[in-house]
Design a protein around this motif. Structure first.
Motif: not given
Length: 457
Positions: A353-360
């Motif tokens: 559904q076009g959702i992305q998460t980033l963990y840095g």
């Protein structure tokens, strides 16, 4: 002449002699013959004055009695011990132990491990031994013939050798379950409030997970917030051995009260819902770290703490101790896991559904974390660190929708799926008594316990 006779024999002879003398001294005069006078009233027969003289009994001398007793040999009782078979050897798992070490302590080598794993598929669970657990070995003629692995007070594994090799059996005891209640008010943190209330730490964390879709426990918690929890306590033979799941809970945050109840549907799936049947489980967790604090908010005009220039801060920073677990906030597929410039060690997850998460800035990745791997909400994907451009250990978390960065703290999260209408009647029948029990728990009750008669756990 009696000096060589044992004292025990002298005592026995004296007793015998004394008894005989006492028996023969019943009459007033031992020298006078005893007379017994009888009479009878049998019709036609009258006999009176018949005297009968007792026959004298000769008493042997005491010395002869003692000599006779002394001449008899004593009887010796010989007890033959039962043959002792192989004995179980029990060991407690210590820090740093592995199977090879434990088997060696039992006098076995790695071949015994190989045989066990080759024969019994249940043996694979022996790879997960933990300190404090117990393992018992039965060894005959240098060969392993039996093994017991105590996983917990409820669960154990047993292995037995037969002519066909080893066979394994899993044993699970069913505890008695009662409901326990706890409540608390927050002064500094949810963790400390739970500890003061007497709640086990894992249950405090579970409560945070239950309400974690509605409350940001790093940002929203305020002094004066409160909670009430009803949970399972487990008993075995009358002894409390542990705790189970949170059954119902209430959390008041900033004057707004949230309630949740655990429900197991007819297919055996358990989840938490609001009292009216709406799911507590949203598509995304609000925060990827439990009990962390926000050290830097989403700010597109923030001055970078390392570069000292204005650079957009496209996410939220959560300060936490190095090594703190980082969890995926939603189900998805890992699209990137590796080093990424100033982000350091980074994981990016595509959720659909076009959702992305980033963990840095991760210190390390969780096992199996690589591109293409599937993750579920709540799975540990890595650990807090300070890799890349970071001034200290923290997690940098970003939330993207259709390629546009959004504030993770305020972005609207998809609504949860609730109870199906066809099952709503069953849900209400099961959960309303649980909510009523929680509501009846008054603030002046430190602890209340009620028998659990529900089968929906």
């Amino acid at each position: 002449m009696l000096e060589h006779v044992p004292r025990g024999h002298l005592a026995a002879a004296a007793l015998v002699s004394t008894g005989l003398i006492a028996a023969l001294s019943i009459t007033d005069d031992a020298k006078r013959p005893s007379v017994i006078t009888q009479s009878t009233n049998i019709p036609g027969l009258e006999i009176q004055g018949i005297e009968t003289q007792a026959t004298p009994i000769a008493i042997p001398p005491v010395e002869s009695i003692i000599q006779e007793v002394a001449a008899k040999p004593e009887k010796t009782v010989v007890i033959t011990p039962e043959p002792v078979g192989p004995q179980w050897k029990e060991f407690t798992v210590q820090n740093g132990d592995n199977l090879s070490i434990l088997f060696k302590r039992a006098g076995l080598n790695d071949r015994a491990i190989y045989e066990l794993f080759s024969d019994a598929k249940e043996a694979k669970d022996l790879r997960h031994i933990r300190p404090g657990q117990k393992m018992s070995f039965l060894v005959e003629d240098g060969r392993l013939t039996g093994l017991k692995y105590i996983i917990s007070e409820l669960d154990s594994l047993t292995f037995e050798r037969s002519s066909k090799g080893f066979s394994g059996k899993q044993i699970t005891l069913k505890p008695d379950v009662k409901y326990a209640f706890r409540q608390g008010t927050i002064d500094s943190s949810l963790y400390m409030a739970g500890k003061r209330a007497g709640m086990p730490s894992p249950l405090t964390m579970e409560m945070a997970n239950i309400f974690g879709w509605d409350i940001d426990f790093a940002l929203d918690i305020q002094k004066g917030d409160s909670f009430k929890v009803m949970y399972e306590e487990q008993f075995l033979k009358g002894k409390k051995i542990g705790f189970g799941k949170v059954i119902a809970a209430e959390f008041t945050n900033g004057g707004k009260t949230f309630k949740a109840v655990r429900y197991t549907d007819k297919d055996g799936h358990s989840a938490y819902y609001t009292p009216d049947g709406r799911g507590m489980h949203k598509a995304f967790l609000r925060t990827p770290i439990e009990f962390a604090r926000i050290s830097s908010h989403f700010n597109l005009a923030r001055k970078h703490p390392v570069l000292h220039i204005i650079r957009a801060h496209k996410g939220t920073d959560y300060a936490a101790a190095r090594g703190t677990p980082i969890r995926a906030t939603g189900n998805g597929k890992v699209s990137f896991a590796g080093r990424k410039g100033g982000y350091g060690n980074t994981v990016i997850i595509q959720h659909g559904q076009g959702i992305q998460t980033l963990y840095g800035h991760m210190n390390a990745f969780a096992k199996g974390m690589r591109s293409g791997a599937r993750v579920s909400q709540g799975d540990v994907i890595g650990y807090v660190g300070s890799t890349g451009l970071a001034s200290g250990p923290h997690l940098h978390y970003e939330f993207h929708v259709n390629g546009q960065v959004r504030n993770p703290v305020t972005v609207p999260l998809p609504k949860a799926i609730g109870i199906d209408k066809a099952e709503l009647a069953r849900f209400n029948e099961t959960t309303r008594p649980l909510i009523a029990k929680l509501d009846q728990f008054k603030s002046n009750n430190r602890l209340a316990v009620a028998k659990n008669n529900s089968n929906d756990n």
